[in-house]
Design a protein around this motif. Structure first.
Motif, mmCIF file in Angstrom:
data_model
loop_
_atom_site.group_PDB
_atom_site.id
_atom_site.type_symbol
_atom_site.label_atom_id
_atom_site.label_comp_id
_atom_site.label_asym_id
_atom_site.label_seq_id
_atom_site.Cartn_x
_atom_site.Cartn_y
_atom_site.Cartn_z
ATOM 1 N N LEU A 489 0.826 -1.216 0.000
ATOM 2 C CA LEU A 489 0.000 0.000 0.000
ATOM 3 C C LEU A 489 0.858 1.262 0.000
ATOM 4 O O LEU A 489 0.534 2.251 -0.659
ATOM 5 C CB LEU A 489 -0.941 -0.007 1.217
ATOM 6 N N LYS A 493 0.879 4.244 -2.684
ATOM 7 C CA LYS A 493 0.759 5.649 -2.295
ATOM 8 C C LYS A 493 1.902 6.475 -2.876
ATOM 9 O O LYS A 493 1.693 7.591 -3.375
ATOM 10 C CB LYS A 493 0.754 5.745 -0.766
ATOM 11 N N ARG A 511 -6.378 12.634 -4.632
ATOM 12 C CA ARG A 511 -6.779 12.767 -3.242
ATOM 13 C C ARG A 511 -7.747 11.657 -2.836
ATOM 14 O O ARG A 511 -7.652 11.101 -1.743
ATOM 15 C CB ARG A 511 -7.420 14.139 -3.007
ATOM 16 N N GLU A 512 -8.670 11.324 -3.727
ATOM 17 C CA GLU A 512 -9.642 10.268 -3.431
ATOM 18 C C GLU A 512 -8.959 8.913 -3.275
ATOM 19 O O GLU A 512 -9.226 8.168 -2.330
ATOM 20 C CB GLU A 512 -10.675 10.214 -4.561
ATOM 21 N N GLN A 513 -8.029 8.611 -4.201
ATOM 22 C CA GLN A 513 -7.322 7.332 -4.131
ATOM 23 C C GLN A 513 -6.412 7.269 -2.905
ATOM 24 O O GLN A 513 -6.331 6.235 -2.230
ATOM 25 C CB GLN A 513 -6.492 7.132 -5.412
ATOM 26 N N GLN A 515 -6.807 8.817 -0.080
ATOM 27 C CA GLN A 515 -7.641 8.674 1.117
ATOM 28 C C GLN A 515 -8.044 7.220 1.326
ATOM 29 O O GLN A 515 -8.039 6.709 2.452
ATOM 30 C CB GLN A 515 -8.874 9.563 1.008
ATOM 31 N N GLN A 516 -8.387 6.528 0.235
ATOM 32 C CA GLN A 516 -8.749 5.110 0.332
ATOM 33 C C GLN A 516 -7.574 4.278 0.841
ATOM 34 O O GLN A 516 -7.738 3.384 1.675
ATOM 35 C CB GLN A 516 -9.215 4.599 -1.030
ATOM 36 N N ILE A 517 -6.384 4.585 0.328
ATOM 37 C CA ILE A 517 -5.195 3.853 0.781
ATOM 38 C C ILE A 517 -4.927 4.121 2.252
ATOM 39 O O ILE A 517 -4.610 3.204 3.027
ATOM 40 C CB ILE A 517 -3.979 4.240 -0.085
ATOM 41 N N ASP A 518 -5.057 5.383 2.691
ATOM 42 C CA ASP A 518 -4.847 5.726 4.097
ATOM 43 C C ASP A 518 -5.834 4.989 5.003
ATOM 44 O O ASP A 518 -5.466 4.523 6.094
ATOM 45 C CB ASP A 518 -4.979 7.235 4.304
ATOM 46 N N GLU A 519 -7.077 4.867 4.566
ATOM 47 C CA GLU A 519 -8.078 4.144 5.352
ATOM 48 C C GLU A 519 -7.704 2.672 5.478
ATOM 49 O O GLU A 519 -7.864 2.058 6.542
ATOM 50 C CB GLU A 519 -9.451 4.303 4.706
ATOM 51 N N GLN A 520 -7.210 2.084 4.384
ATOM 52 C CA GLN A 520 -6.780 0.684 4.444
ATOM 53 C C GLN A 520 -5.577 0.517 5.359
ATOM 54 O O GLN A 520 -5.486 -0.479 6.088
ATOM 55 C CB GLN A 520 -6.443 0.186 3.035
#
Length: 527
Positions: A489, A493, A511-513, A515-520
């Motif tokens: 991940l 990033k 930014r959207e992608q 954010q998804q990686i940060d959540e994972q």
């Protein structure tokens, strides 16, 4: 004057050689006994130093200038060059919280207790608070090597130690400045604090990248050793000369060299040579430091000041307690929580060591309570190294932080075989490209390693597939899988950030992608 000093030093050399030989023999015996009886090596060195202090042909002791200008940069650089920034990044929030506000809070609480408990003045109390806020991580990491602990806990402890020393030394310098000049306002102190830290970091970045450029152009490990030694010592000296933090400069430059400098262009054999040198250097420095601590301590002085020493120990333990548990609780909404059992290790692993003693010795003679502070710190260091040093391994075992099952052991053995074989194949590829190996020899050696790779990959695949089908993933394997997924991940990033920097993708999509990686990443466990 210089000639006279040089002549005196020359005459001292024949007298110091027998002492050096005795210390080396004692250190060897301590290492063997520590391994046999499973005792902390550094604690054994201190006890041995106490035992042989009167038997040496010449009295030796700690030299403050030697520790701060030679030993400290070596220890800091060795820790930094072996630190993986990707793992450090995943634990950066707790590290910065403990090494920044944590040190300030622990120092203040310790100073308050000593001020009103022993009747010290504010300046001596604050100096003692900062000195006793420094944690000697060598002793804690030595325990971690004997008892299995989660990787994330080890990273937090090592990372905190990298920055803990820098923050404490800056605070120590500011308090001494207030003592020598008579007054320093809060605004001036904060400004000086920020400038010293930021200046040290900037200096470390510049020197680190300059040094890293050498490793991209050369594959000579011996020149690399000389350059990194010059970098470690030079970064500290240049930082002190420019009135910024030499400690921070050494840490940052070491992180840059270890993660950016020693890249693929620097061969595996050369990297091993460099890492081994720094491991040996740090081991030798630690050996002499802790032996010298034992030689420097006096049991009679400790007994005479025992009530004050016990109060000092209680003070810094209260300070550590109030800087670990509450601060990490405040971090919970913003980062993955630190398990309570890990916090117990961070609290009780608050062992004192050589840097605390060196700072005590460096106190100016104009400080009226200098002698009392030195005795106080010496006693706290001795009891900490012996008491906490001996009890910490037992505590870590009782907490059962990372039980290693037989299944997980077998999995890690296969992973080790796979990692080693793949690395050997990469090195063979490099040797073929540079003309060191003829193609026929390369193909024969590579085929041997390929058999090992194929076998390990098949067994690992079967093991994971079998467990995934049954839904019985071993609890010990889950953090390993999460660590691998975390690495992937972070790679995703980094690629997205690079694409955004080059304007290949728009900022909204990136930014959207991201954010998804940060959540994972936040959902993953880390060892």
């Amino acid at each position: 004057m210089l000639i006279g000093t040089a002549a005196t030093a020359t005459r001292d050399v024949p007298e110091l050689i027998p002492v050096l030989i005795i210390l080396l023999l004692v250190a060897t015996a301590v290492a063997l006994l520590s391994r046999r009886f499973r005792l902390p090596y550094v604690t054994g060195l201190v006890i041995a130093g106490l035992a042989i202090a009167e038997l040496l042909p010449r009295r030796v002791g700690l030299n403050t200038s030697l520790i701060l200008n030679l030993f400290l940069p070596i220890l800091l650089f060795e820790s930094a060059i072996n630190t993986d920034i990707s793992r450090l990044r995943s634990t950066l929030r707790p590290i910065l919280l403990l090494a920044g506000p944590g040190v300030v809070l622990a120092s203040g609480i310790t100073a308050l207790v000593l001020k009103f408990g022993l009747g010290l003045g504010w300046i001596p109390a604050l100096l003692a608070g900062v000195i006793l806020a420094i944690t000697d991580t060598v002793s804690v990491i030595a325990v971690f090597k004997e008892v299995a602990v989660p990787g994330r806990l080890s990273t937090i402890v090592e990372g905190e130690s990298l920055f803990n020393d820098g923050i404490a030394l800056v605070l120590f310098g500011l308090i001494l400045q207030a003592h020598l000049t008579g007054s320093v306002t809060l605004t001036e102190g904060v400004q000086r604090f920020v400038v010293v830290i930021a200046g040290g970091a900037l200096l470390g970045l510049v020197l680190g990248y300059l040094c890293a450029g050498f490793f991209t152009q050369s594959d000579d490990p011996l020149s690399g050793i000389l350059l990194t030694v010059a970098l470690a010592l030079g970064a500290y000296q240049l930082g002190e000369l420019l009135r910024v933090s030499g400690v921070v400069a050494v840490v940052v430059s070491g992180l840059i060299v270890g993660n950016a400098g020693l890249s693929r262009r620097f061969s595996a054999s050369s990297r091993i040579t460099l890492y081994n040198f720094w491991n040996y250097a740090a081991f030798g420095v630690n050996t002499f430091i802790f032996l010298l601590i034992g030689l420097e301590l006096e049991l009679f002085t400790l007994w005479r000041n025992l009530p004050a020493v016990l109060l000092a120990i209680a003070a810094y333990q209260v300070g550590r307690l109030l800087s670990v548990y509450p601060l990490l609780a405040l971090l919970r909404p913003f980062d993955r929580p630190i398990p309570l059992r890990w916090q117990h290790v961070m609290f009780l692993g608050n062992i004192k060591g050589s840097l605390s003693m060196a700072l005590a010795l460096s106190l100016p003679a104009s400080l009226a309570e200098r002698g009392d502070l030195i005795a106080l710190v010496y006693g706290a260091v001795l009891l900490s190294l012996v008491g906490q040093g001996l009890s910490l391994p037992w505590l870590v075992k009782q907490l059962k932080l990372s039980p290693l099952s037989e299944t997980r052991r077998q999995t890690e053995e296969l992973q080790a075989q796979l990692i080693a074989a793949k690395a050997a194949q990469d090195e063979l590829e490099s040797l073929l490209k540079t003309g060191v190996l003829p193609k026929a020899v390369y193909e024969e050696l590579r085929s041997r390693y390929q058999v090992q790779v194929a076998r390990a990959e098949k067994l690992l695949r079967d093991r994971y597939n079998q467990r995934a089908d049954s839904g019985a993933i071993d609890a010990g394997d889950r953090p390993k899988l999460d660590a691998i997924r975390r690495h992937l991940l972070l790679s995703e990033k980094s690629a997205l950030q690079e694409a955004l920097r080059k304007r290949v993708i728009s900022e909204a999509i990136a930014r959207e992608q991201l954010q998804q990686i940060d959540e994972q990443l936040l959902l993953l466990e880390d060892e």
